[in-house]
Scaffold this motif. Sequence first.
Motif, PDB file in Angstrom:
ATOM      1  N   ARG A  24     -10.053  -1.849  -4.255  1.00 47.48           N
ATOM      2  CA  ARG A  24      -9.484  -0.825  -3.388  1.00 47.48           C
ATOM      3  C   ARG A  24     -10.085  -0.909  -1.985  1.00 47.48           C
ATOM      4  O   ARG A  24      -9.368  -0.846  -0.980  1.00 47.48           O
ATOM      5  N   ARG A  67      -4.151  -4.246  -7.416  1.00 45.33           N
ATOM      6  CA  ARG A  67      -4.877  -3.292  -8.248  1.00 45.33           C
ATOM      7  C   ARG A  67      -4.546  -3.476  -9.721  1.00 45.33           C
ATOM      8  O   ARG A  67      -5.406  -3.290 -10.587  1.00 45.33           O
ATOM      9  N   GLN A 111       0.840  -1.181   0.000  1.00 38.97           N
ATOM     10  CA  GLN A 111       0.000   0.000   0.000  1.00 38.97           C
ATOM     11  C   GLN A 111       0.881   1.239   0.000  1.00 38.97           C
ATOM     12  O   GLN A 111       1.786   1.394   0.804  1.00 38.97           O
ATOM     13  N   ARG A 157      -4.274   5.472  -5.166  1.00 40.99           N
ATOM     14  CA  ARG A 157      -5.472   4.701  -4.882  1.00 40.99           C
ATOM     15  C   ARG A 157      -5.885   3.791  -6.031  1.00 40.99           C
ATOM     16  O   ARG A 157      -6.715   2.935  -5.885  1.00 40.99           O
ATOM     17  N   THR A 158      -5.331   4.011  -7.215  1.00 44.94           N
ATOM     18  CA  THR A 158      -5.714   3.193  -8.352  1.00 44.94           C
ATOM     19  C   THR A 158      -4.482   2.838  -9.154  1.00 44.94           C
ATOM     20  O   THR A 158      -3.386   3.319  -8.887  1.00 44.94           O
TER      21      THR A 158
END
Length: 454
Positions: free
Chosen positions: A290, A160, A15, A20-21
């Motif tokens: 997410r 992701r 992380q 976030r993407t």
Amino acid sequence: MTSTSATATGGRSGQVPGRRTAPFATLSPLLRLLILTQLAFNVGFFAVLPFLSEHLGQSVGMAGWLVGFVLGLRTFSQQGLFVVGGALADRYGIRPVVLAGCVLRIAGFAWLGFAERTWAVVGAVLLIGFAAALFSPAVESEVARQAVVWEETGGGDRTRVLALFTVAGQAGAFVGPLLGALLLAVDFRTACLAGAGVFVLVLVGHAWLLPQRMPGRARVRMKGGARLVLRNRRFLALCCAYGAYLLAYNQLYLALPAEVERAAGSQAPLAWLFALSSLLVVTAQLPVTRWAGERLERRRSMVAGLVLIAVGFAVVGLARPAGWTGTGGLVPAAGFVVLLTLGQMLVAPVARAWVPDLAEDGRLGLYTGALSSLSGIVVLAGSSATGLLLDTGLPVAVPWLVLAAVPLVAAGTLPGRQCPAPGPVRSRPQPDGPVEASDQGTNHPHQDHPHQER
């Protein structure tokens, strides 16, 4: 494979605050090509497969148990032989394996379009499955390897990237059935030839664009790989759970068509249910990944997904005795598709992201293939049993409730924290295995190896 940014216990990893993407434009050209490859694979594949069950039962005249067996055989020849394709990709690189798979898929679809006897259908189905057993693990393993690189260079959680790979596949699965439904207005043969045509385009594109050598990827001997896989108990546990998920997903082609036929009097709504599933993944996969990545470790994410799948089967099982037909009769089937798809969103990317933490160096292609191969054994046995359940005249709720129990049992087989991960086995390139990078002396966790169309 050991990773500096992930644990082998299935916890969250990689992380990076603020990222976030995994925007498609920020990925490497190779990752973008491989993700688009999955899109094209599924357009061609799903133009044909959703309609195969009806074709075998009505046009070819197969019994229900034989239709189930043929569908399971197709899955087994694909998923069951992924281990071969993965090992070949580790040994020879992904380019020759992908191109060979495309050639076989073209031949298989063309053959299926003209097959009228059982032996011919079986031969075509085996060829179609083996083609994917070559190209899919090669592509998936390289996507996973590149996702680890992306994670460790600060791009964000590898899951992701794999979710984006899943979205591309589902976009193809959305377009494919709609294309197939239009082509079926002509006949099944036309749909098969159109699917073959898609793979002709894929073959030409990849012969031109796919790199000859993958930087940082070493080639290793195939010998000894099976022994490593079979001794890895944590990986085998993951395979059992993933096999239950694949068996459940396979019911989109076996149990669901029968339910739609019963409720609507035809299979016309089937294409729209497939489209609903694909549209959900395309629109919700990245937000779901997410959300789950921020709140759930990998094991809990897979357990939640398997429970959702079980609830989907139970919805149809509990509603089935009412015998609803028409639009209202399709509501339980639609609920099943939605819940199965939500479960898939939680299970599939996480399972693929987990494999690099369980694989030995230099063997990620093998492990990626083995995940599908061992799961394919579950699907082969389970599909035949499901076809028998649907044909034996049991109370109408029983087959669906039995299917609901399978993912619940599988959730308990997932590897847990109490089981120590196996020590890493460093598999250096063999003397006669050419290396595809000049810096193999550095023992970087993703340097010696890489990381499903259906």
